[in-house]
Write a protein that holds these residues in place. Structure first.
Motif, PDB file in Angstrom:
ATOM      1  N   UNK A  69       6.840  -4.355  14.260  1.00 36.02           N
ATOM      2  CA  UNK A  69       6.633  -3.536  15.457  1.00 36.02           C
ATOM      3  C   UNK A  69       7.500  -3.983  16.641  1.00 36.02           C
ATOM      4  N   UNK A  70       7.653  -3.059  17.576  1.00 37.73           N
ATOM      5  CA  UNK A  70       8.296  -3.418  18.844  1.00 37.73           C
ATOM      6  C   UNK A  70       7.288  -4.215  19.678  1.00 37.73           C
ATOM      7  N   UNK A  71       7.768  -5.245  20.414  1.00 41.46           N
ATOM      8  CA  UNK A  71       6.820  -6.031  21.239  1.00 41.46           C
ATOM      9  C   UNK A  71       5.979  -5.181  22.182  1.00 41.46           C
ATOM     10  N   UNK A  72       6.501  -4.006  22.623  1.00 44.63           N
ATOM     11  CA  UNK A  72       5.690  -3.223  23.565  1.00 44.63           C
ATOM     12  C   UNK A  72       4.421  -2.668  22.903  1.00 44.63           C
ATOM     13  N   UNK A  73       4.365  -2.731  21.577  1.00 46.70           N
ATOM     14  CA  UNK A  73       3.168  -2.227  20.892  1.00 46.70           C
ATOM     15  C   UNK A  73       2.398  -3.286  20.105  1.00 46.70           C
ATOM     16  N   UNK A  74       2.746  -4.559  20.278  1.00 42.18           N
ATOM     17  CA  UNK A  74       2.003  -5.591  19.541  1.00 42.18           C
ATOM     18  C   UNK A  74       0.491  -5.432  19.724  1.00 42.18           C
ATOM     19  N   UNK A  75       0.063  -5.167  20.967  1.00 38.39           N
ATOM     20  CA  UNK A  75      -1.384  -5.135  21.260  1.00 38.39           C
ATOM     21  C   UNK A  75      -2.003  -3.740  21.177  1.00 38.39           C
ATOM     22  N   UNK A  76      -1.224  -2.787  20.691  1.00 35.25           N
ATOM     23  CA  UNK A  76      -1.660  -1.380  20.710  1.00 35.25           C
ATOM     24  C   UNK A  76      -3.037  -1.149  20.077  1.00 35.25           C
ATOM     25  N   UNK A  77      -3.307  -1.767  18.933  1.00 38.63           N
ATOM     26  CA  UNK A  77      -4.560  -1.462  18.233  1.00 38.63           C
ATOM     27  C   UNK A  77      -5.532  -2.651  18.238  1.00 38.63           C
ATOM     28  N   UNK A  78      -5.401  -3.480  19.258  1.00 41.10           N
ATOM     29  CA  UNK A  78      -6.317  -4.628  19.364  1.00 41.10           C
ATOM     30  C   UNK A  78      -7.756  -4.147  19.472  1.00 41.10           C
ATOM     31  N   UNK A  79      -8.621  -4.810  18.753  1.00 41.88           N
ATOM     32  CA  UNK A  79     -10.050  -4.533  18.896  1.00 41.88           C
ATOM     33  C   UNK A  79     -10.538  -3.289  18.191  1.00 41.88           C
ATOM     34  N   UNK A  80      -9.657  -2.625  17.440  1.00 42.21           N
ATOM     35  CA  UNK A  80     -10.121  -1.460  16.669  1.00 42.21           C
ATOM     36  C   UNK A  80      -9.805  -1.673  15.191  1.00 42.21           C
ATOM     37  N   UNK A  81     -10.546  -0.999  14.336  1.00 41.76           N
ATOM     38  CA  UNK A  81     -10.266  -1.041  12.902  1.00 41.76           C
ATOM     39  C   UNK A  81      -9.694   0.294  12.463  1.00 41.76           C
ATOM     40  N   UNK A  82      -8.623   0.244  11.682  1.00 43.77           N
ATOM     41  CA  UNK A  82      -8.073   1.473  11.100  1.00 43.77           C
ATOM     42  C   UNK A  82      -9.033   1.905   9.980  1.00 43.77           C
ATOM     43  N   UNK A  83      -9.390   3.205   9.900  1.00 45.36           N
ATOM     44  CA  UNK A  83     -10.310   3.621   8.829  1.00 45.36           C
ATOM     45  C   UNK A  83      -9.761   3.287   7.443  1.00 45.36           C
ATOM     46  N   UNK A  84     -10.661   2.825   6.581  1.00 50.86           N
ATOM     47  CA  UNK A  84     -10.243   2.504   5.201  1.00 50.86           C
ATOM     48  C   UNK A  84     -10.348   3.738   4.316  1.00 50.86           C
ATOM     49  N   UNK A  85      -9.447   3.877   3.357  1.00 49.54           N
ATOM     50  CA  UNK A  85      -9.606   4.970   2.397  1.00 49.54           C
ATOM     51  C   UNK A  85     -10.745   4.655   1.446  1.00 49.54           C
ATOM     52  N   UNK A  86     -11.401   5.694   0.923  1.00 50.33           N
ATOM     53  CA  UNK A  86     -12.542   5.410   0.050  1.00 50.33           C
ATOM     54  C   UNK A  86     -12.109   4.803  -1.283  1.00 50.33           C
ATOM     55  N   UNK A  87     -10.822   4.925  -1.629  1.00 45.11           N
ATOM     56  CA  UNK A  87     -10.359   4.339  -2.890  1.00 45.11           C
ATOM     57  C   UNK A  87      -9.471   3.104  -2.679  1.00 45.11           C
ATOM     58  N   UNK A  88      -9.762   2.354  -1.627  1.00 45.21           N
ATOM     59  CA  UNK A  88      -9.012   1.108  -1.382  1.00 45.21           C
ATOM     60  C   UNK A  88      -9.182   0.130  -2.546  1.00 45.21           C
ATOM     61  N   UNK A  89     -10.358   0.180  -3.173  1.00 47.28           N
ATOM     62  CA  UNK A  89     -10.615  -0.729  -4.302  1.00 47.28           C
ATOM     63  C   UNK A  89     -10.644   0.029  -5.627  1.00 47.28           C
ATOM     64  N   UNK A  90      -9.699   0.932  -5.775  1.00 48.66           N
ATOM     65  CA  UNK A  90      -9.560   1.717  -7.009  1.00 48.66           C
ATOM     66  C   UNK A  90      -9.471   0.773  -8.224  1.00 48.66           C
ATOM     67  N   UNK A  91     -10.219   1.128  -9.294  1.00 50.61           N
ATOM     68  CA  UNK A  91     -10.142   0.296 -10.509  1.00 50.61           C
ATOM     69  C   UNK A  91      -9.277   0.958 -11.598  1.00 50.61           C
ATOM     70  N   UNK A  92      -8.694   2.108 -11.281  1.00 51.46           N
ATOM     71  CA  UNK A  92      -7.759   2.833 -12.168  1.00 51.46           C
ATOM     72  C   UNK A  92      -8.381   3.288 -13.481  1.00 51.46           C
ATOM     73  N   UNK A  93      -9.703   3.345 -13.517  1.00 45.33           N
ATOM     74  CA  UNK A  93     -10.389   3.905 -14.692  1.00 45.33           C
ATOM     75  C   UNK A  93     -10.210   5.428 -14.687  1.00 45.33           C
ATOM     76  N   UNK A  94     -10.387   6.038 -15.838  1.00 51.45           N
ATOM     77  CA  UNK A  94     -10.356   7.500 -15.908  1.00 51.45           C
ATOM     78  C   UNK A  94      -8.968   8.090 -15.915  1.00 51.45           C
ATOM     79  N   UNK A  95      -7.962   7.242 -16.058  1.00 49.52           N
ATOM     80  CA  UNK A  95      -6.579   7.693 -16.127  1.00 49.52           C
ATOM     81  C   UNK A  95      -5.846   6.953 -17.243  1.00 49.52           C
TER      82      UNK A  95
END
Ligand code: CA
Length: 531
Positions: free
Chosen positions: A213-239
């Motif tokens: 990142x550019x230094x002007x945005x280092x602190x941009x998202x301090x104190x917040x969490x980016x939403x997680x996708x529901x398949x962040x822990x995909x086990x790759x079953x069913x494919x």
């Protein structure tokens, strides 16, 4: 090819005019093209696109300038690439042809610069042409009156550029997205031939890995969490086994040092510790990471001020398992989003220049990215797969007096369409061998009756991340993927399973769909001369 009768009108104009007068008339009518392009920008992180993160991206004003192009023009909701990787996408855009025809199938190939490109055609038709930023085609640009491009992937901090004048690497001080924005404006201001229409490519490196990142945005998202996708822990079953065999998970493969920045510029984390945190990747020695080496003292100071305390907190927590993956996800995605924010600033800067210099009304503005990207979906970062997040790419076009503000187009479009669209828009007939279709009717709000109902995809598994070769077909509802080296197939019903978690290929209820989709794939292979 159909829909190529757009020059008939120009033929009528020629009656009673000399060729010189015709050229003058044509010149006066031809709009400028500003093609703003980025690298790996996902739909999930572009405010104008509906996605799981749309509210978050809008709330934090990550892409207000790109969103404004959408509000003033047409946003293509079903825009796809033909081969989801950096160089091949650029080659398809320039040639209007799929990878197997233009010969550039994977990063590491060298683009045959002697072949036809949209830039060459525009140059031939008296356009002034220039490309600034990421090129990544292995050979120097041709068809451009002027260029100033990054070698290979380029660097975020104090990057080197190769210009048509210098023909050697020249280091520029500053942050890559700002430099590309400034050089774009400088070209418009000082190098533009005001007697000609222009085709200007402002092609950003951001937000490509390693997300600095550019230094002007280092602190941009301090104190917040980016939403997680529901398949962040995909086990790759069913494919099939394919998805489980890749090497692009946030859990095991993202580089804790260079990608997630746990190591500050002056390495204090022992290499063994980095390897322990990134178990399946052979980590580069962080001390040799070129991005850090080229920082100025001021830049390093700003970097350390943000990352050193963040990393100390991380080490103190001694995270393991899912908690460690979640931390890496936040760290990766925040840096990625911050890179997009700085790139969007520069989109705004260039658009403001157009407005202030009375160029806005005569300029078609295109925003796109070379492909989409995984932001934790299926547990991944990176691209390559025919699954939705990397198959899709953003495409937004504003054409003053032609596009209706705020239009959203649902038709299926592909990156091979850009070259014929640009030519059609300015009244130039593309060569017959071009594989894409002009999007001009769609931009005018008319859907041709015979518009395509499916798109072809191919990936050549010869690059990193162990994604195996595959090809397939996607319609508005279904997707068939053939992993042809293993004779394995997957079928997705995107209406029922938009996250692509379960293949219906072996489901008896879907056998007629499987058969239809195989037929469609066969037809596309014939149409596009694949094999
Ligand atoms: Ca890319």
């Amino acid at each position: 090819m159909n829909r190529r009768d757009f020059l008939k009108g120009i033929g009528v104009l020629s009656i009673g005019l000399s060729s010189c007068q015709l050229l003058e008339k044509k010149r006066a009518k031809q709009p400028n093209i500003l093609f703003i392009f980025s690298d790996d920008h996902s739909l999930q992180t572009l405010g104008a696109y509906e996605s799981r993160m749309q509210d978050f991206i809008k709330k934090h004003r990550i892409t207000p300038n790109i969103d404004k192009i959408a509000s003033e023009g047409v946003l293509f909701e079903n825009s796809f690439v033909g081969n989801s990787i950096c160089g091949p996408s650029r080659a398809s855009i320039l040639t209007g042809k799929h990878s197997h025809i233009n010969g550039f199938t994977g990063n590491g190939d060298q683009f045959d610069a002697n072949q036809w490109t949209v830039a060459k055609e525009l140059q031939k038709e008296n356009y002034q042409t220039a490309v600034i930023g990421k090129w990544h085609l292995g050979s120097l640009p041709t068809g451009f009156d002027d260029y100033n491009v990054l070698p290979g992937q380029g660097m975020y901090y104090n990057p080197d550029f190769i210009s048509k004048d210098s023909r050697e690497l020249v280091r520029k001080q500053g942050y890559c997205s700002d430099i590309i924005g400034d050089m774009t404006i400088e070209w418009l201001d000082k190098k533009r031939d005001k007697s000609k229409s222009f085709f200007l490519c402002s092609w950003h490196k951001a937000p490509h890995r390693t997300w600095m990142p550019h230094p002007r945005y280092f602190n941009l998202l301090d104190g917040v969490d980016v939403p997680e996708p529901e398949n962040l822990f995909d086990d790759y079953e069913g494919r099939t086994s394919s998805a489980s065999l890749q090497e692009m998970t946030i859990r095991d493969h993202i580089n804790i040092s260079t990608d997630v920045k746990v190591t500050p510029p002056v390495a204090t984390t022992p290499l063994e510790k980095i390897r322990e945190l990134t178990p399946r990747t052979k980590s580069k020695d962080p001390v040799t990471f070129d991005e850090f080496k080229r920082m100025t003292t001021e830049q390093k100071k700003a970097w350390d001020k943000y990352y050193v305390p963040r990393n100390e907190k991380f080490r103190a927590k001694n995270l393991k398992g899912k908690e460690l993956t979640k931390w890496k996800y936040q760290a990766y995605l925040k840096d990625y989003i911050k890179c997009i924010k700085a790139m969007d600033d520069n989109v705004g800067k260039v658009l403001a220049y157009l407005k202030e210099n009375d160029l806005e009304k005569d300029t078609i503005v295109i925003y796109s990215s070379d492909q989409g990207f995984y932001n934790g979906e299926h547990g991944w970062y990176d691209k390559r797969w025919m699954y939705e997040e990397s198959l899709r790419n953003p495409l937004i076009v504003k054409w003053p007096k032609v596009t209706k503000p705020g239009t959203r187009c649902k038709e299926m479009v592909q990156n091979i369409d850009y070259a014929p669209t640009i030519l059609d828009a300015v009244g130039i007939q593309p060569p017959k061998e071009i594989q894409g279709e002009s999007l001009v009717p769609l931009l005018k709000g008319k859907i041709p009756e015979d518009w395509r109902k499916s798109i072809l995809y191919t990936y050549y598994g010869k690059d990193i991340h162990a994604v195996i070769s595959h090809r397939g077909v996607r319609t508005q509802r279904y997707k068939l993927i053939e992993f042809f080296t293993k004779n394995e197939w997957e079928l997705y019903d995107l209406k029922k399973d938009p996250l692509e978690m379960h293949s219906e290929y072996d489901n008896p209820d879907y056998q007629s769909i499987v058969s239809d989709m195989k037929q469609e794939l066969k037809k596309l292979k014939t149409d596009y001369q694949l094999e």
